[in-house]
Write an enzyme that holds these catalytic residues in place. Structure first.
Site, PDB file in Angstrom:
ATOM      1  N   LYS A  58      66.667  32.307  73.959  1.00 31.51           N
ATOM      2  CA  LYS A  58      67.337  32.202  72.667  1.00 31.51           C
ATOM      3  C   LYS A  58      68.562  33.110  72.557  1.00 31.51           C
ATOM      4  O   LYS A  58      69.470  32.845  71.764  1.00 31.51           O
ATOM      5  CB  LYS A  58      66.360  32.523  71.544  1.00 31.51           C
ATOM      6  CG  LYS A  58      65.285  31.485  71.320  1.00 31.51           C
ATOM      7  CD  LYS A  58      65.847  30.220  70.697  1.00 31.51           C
ATOM      8  CE  LYS A  58      64.758  29.256  70.270  1.00 31.51           C
ATOM      9  NZ  LYS A  58      65.311  28.027  69.656  1.00 31.51           N
ATOM     10  N   SER A  68      60.512  29.619  79.074  1.00 29.91           N
ATOM     11  CA  SER A  68      61.542  29.900  78.076  1.00 29.91           C
ATOM     12  C   SER A  68      61.429  31.271  77.431  1.00 29.91           C
ATOM     13  O   SER A  68      62.408  31.780  76.873  1.00 29.91           O
ATOM     14  CB  SER A  68      61.510  28.825  76.991  1.00 29.91           C
ATOM     15  OG  SER A  68      60.211  28.725  76.421  1.00 29.91           O
TER      16      SER A  68
END
Length: 328
Positions: free
Chosen positions: A66, A314
């Protein structure tokens, strides 16, 4: 004809494209880490997992991919105050950058978001607002709050700068593994999946791009089947970063036109994949293990599967990891 066959020729109705991913890579380079593409022997040595590649975004600054989209948006916008809706990792990324850049940060979180991630955001100097409902209600409130305060809105996924920044994950994977045949990507808001698709559009040879959604939150699969964006009820999947309810307006046409396959995985499969990763020394959180769960379900890692395969881990912001980071 598959999406991979037509990817270079397909035009999507979105303002972000492959050139924007390249521009993002240059813009964010001083602020992000080129994370390694691991070849974990203890994992790939298991039956059916030969030569698996793992993109280790859990080793990214702030603990997840992110940071890439947040950095691209915040650096390009140059605002002194930002608002973000987040399940946690996007908020941690925005707060991390906010502290480094001297930007005031407010993060809106849904009622069911992880408390450990809220505490991490506050520890970084961000303000957290909790709102009832799920991800859709959270994002609507964040948009309204930003408009009311004059702050810049930095969505977790559905923004051209965020999508381009997330796409740099794909640029790195394809540069480090030019012989790749397939890549599995976890799908929350969808910005990472769309960005990887745009990065893949630059390649001289097709690479299959497969998105992996929780069974409880298959908004992209259902929307593609319906031919239009569909909003789902809030979910409580263990993959807390993948609880999106509605496809992004910018992201949906990219996923519809460019993704080769969308796979659903249940919580048991996610937890099994996370355990495999942990035993290989890869500290994935549940959302970060979803791509491996999808690859295992699809049969891509068996002989005669998709060939040379990568999965994107992720993030690694589990409650235990965040507690350890707070102590440090």
């Amino acid at each position: 004809m598959t999406a991979a066959d037509t990817r270079l020729a397909t035009t999507t109705d979105t303002p972000v494209g492959p050139a924007d991913v390249l521009a993002a890579a240059e813009r964010i380079a001083p602020h992000v880490r080129h994370t390694p593409l691991l070849r974990p022997e203890s994992l790939s040595g298991l039956p059916g997992l030969p030569g698996l590649l793992v993109k280790a975004e859990h080793l990214q600054h702030s603990g997840s991919f992110k940071l890439r989209g947040a950095a691209n948006a915040m650096l390009a916008l140059g605002a002194d105050e930002v608002v973000a809706g987040s399940s946690g990792n996007h908020g941690i990324a925005v707060a991390t950058l906010g502290r480094a850049l001297g930007v005031r940060v407010t993060v809106v979180m849904a009622a069911g978001a992880a408390e450990a991630k809220e505490l991490a955001i506050r520890a970084l100097g961000g303000t957290v607002l909790r709102v009832p409902g799920g991800v859709a209600e959270r994002d609507r409130y964040a948009k309204k709050f930003a408009a009311g305060t004059g702050a810049a809105l930095v969505p977790s996924s559905d923004h051209e700068l965020v999508i381009a920044g997330q796409g740099t994950v794909g640029l790195e994977v394809f540069a480090d593994a030019p012989d790749l045949d397939a890549i599995f990507v976890p799908v929350g808001g969808g910005g990472l999946l769309a960005g990887v698709c745009l990065a893949a559009a630059r390649l001289p040879r097709p690479v299959r791009v497969i998105g992996v959604e929780p069974e409880q939150a298959r908004r992209y699969a259902r929307s593609v089947a319906a031919g239009r964006p569909v909003e789902l009820p809030p979910s409580d999947t263990v993959a807390d970063g993948l609880r999106g309810q509605r496809p992004g307006e910018l992201i949906f046409p990219v996923v519809r036109d460019r993704v080769d396959e969308l796979i659903g995985v249940d919580d048991a499969a996610v937890l099994r994949a996370m355990d495999l990763l942990h035993r290989a020394g890869i500290a994935a959180e549940p959302s970060g293990a979803a791509a491996l769960a999808g690859a295992l379900r699809s049969g891509a890692l068996r002989p005669g599967g998709h060939g040379r395969t990568a999965v994107v881990v992720s993030g690694g912001n589990s409650a235990a990891a965040l507690a350890a980071a707070a102590k440090r």
